[in-house]
Design a protein around this motif. Sequence first.
Motif, PDB file in Angstrom:
ATOM      1  N   VAL C 144       0.636  -1.361  -0.108  1.00 40.09           N
ATOM      2  CA  VAL C 144      -0.067   0.181   0.324  1.00 40.09           C
ATOM      3  C   VAL C 144       0.677   1.181  -0.233  1.00 40.09           C
ATOM      4  O   VAL C 144       1.653   1.549   0.866  1.00 40.09           O
ATOM      5  CB  VAL C 144      -0.827  -0.054   1.576  1.00 40.09           C
ATOM      6  CG1 VAL C 144      -1.924   0.964   0.945  1.00 40.09           C
ATOM      7  CG2 VAL C 144      -1.955  -1.462   1.607  1.00 40.09           C
ATOM      8  N   ASP C 146       0.690   5.309  -0.247  1.00 38.93           N
ATOM      9  CA  ASP C 146      -0.319   6.160   0.559  1.00 38.93           C
ATOM     10  C   ASP C 146       0.578   7.671   0.158  1.00 38.93           C
ATOM     11  O   ASP C 146      -0.028   8.969   1.275  1.00 38.93           O
ATOM     12  CB  ASP C 146      -0.511   6.392   2.132  1.00 38.93           C
ATOM     13  CG  ASP C 146       1.183   6.371   3.227  1.00 38.93           C
ATOM     14  OD1 ASP C 146       1.923   7.006   2.745  1.00 38.93           O
ATOM     15  OD2 ASP C 146       0.242   6.211   3.879  1.00 38.93           O
ATOM     16  N   LEU C 184      -3.488   2.746   9.061  1.00 34.87           N
ATOM     17  CA  LEU C 184      -3.551   4.003   7.425  1.00 34.87           C
ATOM     18  C   LEU C 184      -4.622   4.698   7.287  1.00 34.87           C
ATOM     19  O   LEU C 184      -6.031   5.010   8.457  1.00 34.87           O
ATOM     20  CB  LEU C 184      -4.211   2.946   5.860  1.00 34.87           C
ATOM     21  CG  LEU C 184      -3.181   1.673   5.500  1.00 34.87           C
ATOM     22  CD1 LEU C 184      -4.077   0.902   4.381  1.00 34.87           C
ATOM     23  CD2 LEU C 184      -1.986   2.616   4.997  1.00 34.87           C
ATOM     24  N   GLN C 190      -4.291   7.014  -1.011  1.00 28.53           N
ATOM     25  CA  GLN C 190      -3.622   5.335  -1.325  1.00 28.53           C
ATOM     26  C   GLN C 190      -4.207   4.375  -2.671  1.00 28.53           C
ATOM     27  O   GLN C 190      -5.036   4.881  -3.179  1.00 28.53           O
ATOM     28  CB  GLN C 190      -4.465   4.516  -0.299  1.00 28.53           C
ATOM     29  CG  GLN C 190      -4.285   5.250   1.243  1.00 28.53           C
ATOM     30  CD  GLN C 190      -5.169   4.834   2.243  1.00 28.53           C
ATOM     31  OE1 GLN C 190      -5.900   3.842   1.712  1.00 28.53           O
ATOM     32  NE2 GLN C 190      -4.780   4.991   3.497  1.00 28.53           N
ATOM     33  N   TRP C 192      -3.593   1.105  -3.669  1.00 30.85           N
ATOM     34  CA  TRP C 192      -3.110  -0.858  -3.132  1.00 30.85           C
ATOM     35  C   TRP C 192      -2.818  -1.702  -3.995  1.00 30.85           C
ATOM     36  O   TRP C 192      -3.413  -1.221  -5.059  1.00 30.85           O
ATOM     37  CB  TRP C 192      -4.322  -1.598  -2.870  1.00 30.85           C
ATOM     38  CG  TRP C 192      -5.227  -0.422  -1.528  1.00 30.85           C
ATOM     39  CD1 TRP C 192      -4.955   1.002  -0.646  1.00 30.85           C
ATOM     40  CD2 TRP C 192      -5.111  -1.369   0.036  1.00 30.85           C
ATOM     41  NE1 TRP C 192      -4.991   0.730   0.191  1.00 30.85           N
ATOM     42  CE2 TRP C 192      -5.651  -0.477   0.668  1.00 30.85           C
ATOM     43  CE3 TRP C 192      -5.388  -2.867   0.071  1.00 30.85           C
ATOM     44  CZ2 TRP C 192      -6.051  -0.573   2.388  1.00 30.85           C
ATOM     45  CZ3 TRP C 192      -6.174  -2.918   1.239  1.00 30.85           C
ATOM     46  CH2 TRP C 192      -5.997  -2.045   2.765  1.00 30.85           C
TER      47      TRP C 192
END
Lengths: 492, 251, 233
Positions: C144, C146, C184, C190, C192
């Motif tokens: 992930v 961010d 998160l 974000q 993923w």
Amino acid sequence: MSGTSDTYLGMPAFPAAARDAVRNETLRENLRHATHTIRDKRAKAVAELDDWALLRAAGRDVKERTLRHLDHYLLQLEESVTAAGGTVHWAADAGEANRIVTALVKQTGQSEVVKVKSMATQEIGLNEALEAEGIRAYETDLAELIVQLGDDRPSHILVPAIHRNRGEIRDIFAQRMGSWGRPALAGLSDDPAELAEAARVHLREKFLRAKVGISGANFMVAETGTLVVVESEGNGRMCLTLPETLISVVGIEKVVPTWQDLEVFLQTLPRSSTAERMNPYTSMWTGTTDSDGPRTFHLVLLDNGRTDTLADEVGRQALRCIRCSACLNVCPVYERAGGHAYGSVYPGPIGAILSPQLRGTGSDVDASLPYASSLCGACYDVCPVAIDIPEVLVHLRERVVEGGEVTRNGERVTIKPAKGHTAERAAMRAARWVLDHPGALRAGQRLASRTRRLHPKRLPGPGRAWTDTRALPEVPAESFRDWWQRTRGGAR
Amino acid sequence: MRVALFVTCVNDTLYPRTGQAVVRLLERLGVEVDFPQPQTCCGQPQFNTGYRHETEPLVRRFDRAFADHEYVVTPSGSCAAMVRDNYPRIGAKAAAEGRGEELAEAAGRAVPKTYELTEFLVDVLGVTDVGAWFPYAVTYHPTCHGLRVLGLGERPRRLLEQVKGLELRELPGAQECCGFGGTFAVKNAAVSAAMGADKVRAVESTGAGAVCTVDNSCLMHIGGTLAKKGSAVRPVHIGEILAATEEEPYV
Amino acid sequence: MNGSVSGGASSSRERVLARVRRALADVPRDERPRDVGVERGYLRVHGDRTAEQTVDLLAENLADYRALVHRVDAAGLPRLLKRLLAAHGSRSVLVPPGLPSEWLAAADPAVVPDREADTAYELDTVDSVVTGCAVAIAETGTIVLDGGPDQGRRRITLVPDHHICVVRVPDQVVRSVPQALERLDPGRPQTWISGPSATSDIELNRVEGVHGPRTLEVILVGGGSERQAPSVR
């Protein structure tokens, strides 16, 4: 539905369209191969999680909570999105949504947009509405591209070109890409990797120059204002992050209460749809972020029949749907009839309960959809939010044959039974009368037994539909009832 | 033990052999069988076609017919499923329409005492070997309502596996619907026939001499499709297999 | 509300909300959202694993979806990056502003810092991109991003065709999706990522490599947990 795509107007009832599809051997083979491939993979992906039943129950509960308090969560979502720098618009129907989006695109001065695959924008016929205003919308999902280039209609929620095999796709790319942008290279083969590469090259120039992106969303989180798009190819990321302006058109039922709630759906959706532990790309954004992604974000909240569906206490559960398409892939009727027969962007079992609720049961195709099922229940079994599709189908059948009170465009109205059920209704009443009078039933059975040598092998009228492909059972010389009476005498 | 047989309208009218076999089977296992005469039909064809109101008198009739019995046994997965799954819905809807609790109460009485035949044998009588003899290769098609609504699971197979002489052949794609679906078979005849043709192909691929199910309505469709194409495979209700013995063989 | 665009916007808003409320006439007036029970009996994690086994599972699942997985200690990272970039034939490598400078100290390609003014066309001319990550999920084989300083803007891991992502193990690895969401911040954009870009649109056969980077390499860096990733709370 005002302003809806004309594509589906005047669709024949499901049985007629399905009959043509059943005769199309290529189509049946394409569908059989694809649906069986994905259904087997899904079963394996789901079996990896020993708490699947609990995740399913939680998904159902979260959606139920949301639907029962939808006004609360929509207002909370509006506040969160606005606070994060987005602008929220509300559209009661397709026409309104299309007008809002068209005006927003015009404000940017652009005449083309790139689109992430979105069921909601297909439902409202956005591409056609934009086209009418001189704005060209490019579909960027591979399957949507195949459909758009082929001047075709989607036939599956997840894999809109599931009805096409690789050879057909090669032909469409070779013949049509040139008139939409960069042509395919000469000598394009039907190798899936080569076809995907052709799409990459064709679309890249559009992504790089795009100033406006249009998307839907899989989830909207009320407490945070976060939107979530789940995808595989990266076209979603392109549309969501490269343009200066992003417009997301999302059905009001897509809201979930909390950030934590995503932990359920991010586990159940990928396994149910593409049969993966996780799909390659998931994008999440909350309003706008300085220097990263679009500077302007608009969220268009779409009703378009959803509140009418919400008003039906049994049918409401259809709004739990997270568009995974697992129900299509296990449906024996979908497998043989194909997606187009359903006359809507929502094919398969979920379409059979969603379309007649979103659009009403007024048209031939919508009145026939609740009957497009043998009620085998495979769809309910695989549904990750436990929508009891057979229950809703039967509920809607009652609406078709008996009419009654429903909500249309927000108003309570009483509808008449759909046409074409008069003889059936009379037969059902007569049957009920006989079945509620065992003496009459016995008389009927005896008459049938006495005349059994005279029964034709082929039936006339509606019965022909049976005897065309199936032999009739022979009527026995004596019913069970009479046998019992004869051999056991007076016992009760 | 005393049970009421709910033979179902299809078996009563078209397949009395199945009802007779179930009586023979249950009596062989020491069960006293009654056939309450007021019984007719569970109302499934009407209900599943959208005529819920036409079903209501049949719910009442079912309740009255079996009022004196603790167990109601039926050789039909879909009729048992109709009672168990849909009677409570019919009751709840009538109550919601302001017509009182009478139907809900009738449903409440019917549901807990209604058993599909194989369920009754395995769960209530606790037997899997019923002393049957059926010296043929058989393939078993789990019908949709038996499989997914009642959750019969392995019960029918466990019973079949104990039948002397019977060779159970795996049916490819067993869990796929045969395409009957009540009025679906007529309303969507093309799709229904295509599903039936695929099911029959699967049945024939097993090389079995008979295909068996817990439901004669599905067998009417599968068997009708087999007969139309001149196949030698016989459709046989599971009750008739379980009733057959060396002394009284299946004919 | 954007009045200029949606003319009757506020009336549509009221109309939709009124329809929702009428549709929910069956819901008792005093029922609160929290009164509708959500049974969260599902597992927080699947299976019983040590931290080391969790990292192994991450590697296995990443590889299962065709990411190229490498394991190295902190000291070996610069050499590994040099080798991977060379093997890919990269002449230029894009870096987010907060990427530790020592990571690419040994690498040969020209280092291109991401600047806000860069257009998508410019990003398209770069061969590779190297980033850190916010968190990695073992059960699903997911990394992930961010937008933290060592990850940069979402577009820089999208347009170049080769993405190398560095995961600090075991600190940045969680076992499950629920654990990842806890770590998160929903306020941050974000991405993923589970394997390279893929499609199943042609006969439902999975084909890797459509619009995103066609090569995803993940480096699991162990033994060097001297600092937390800046983006992990």
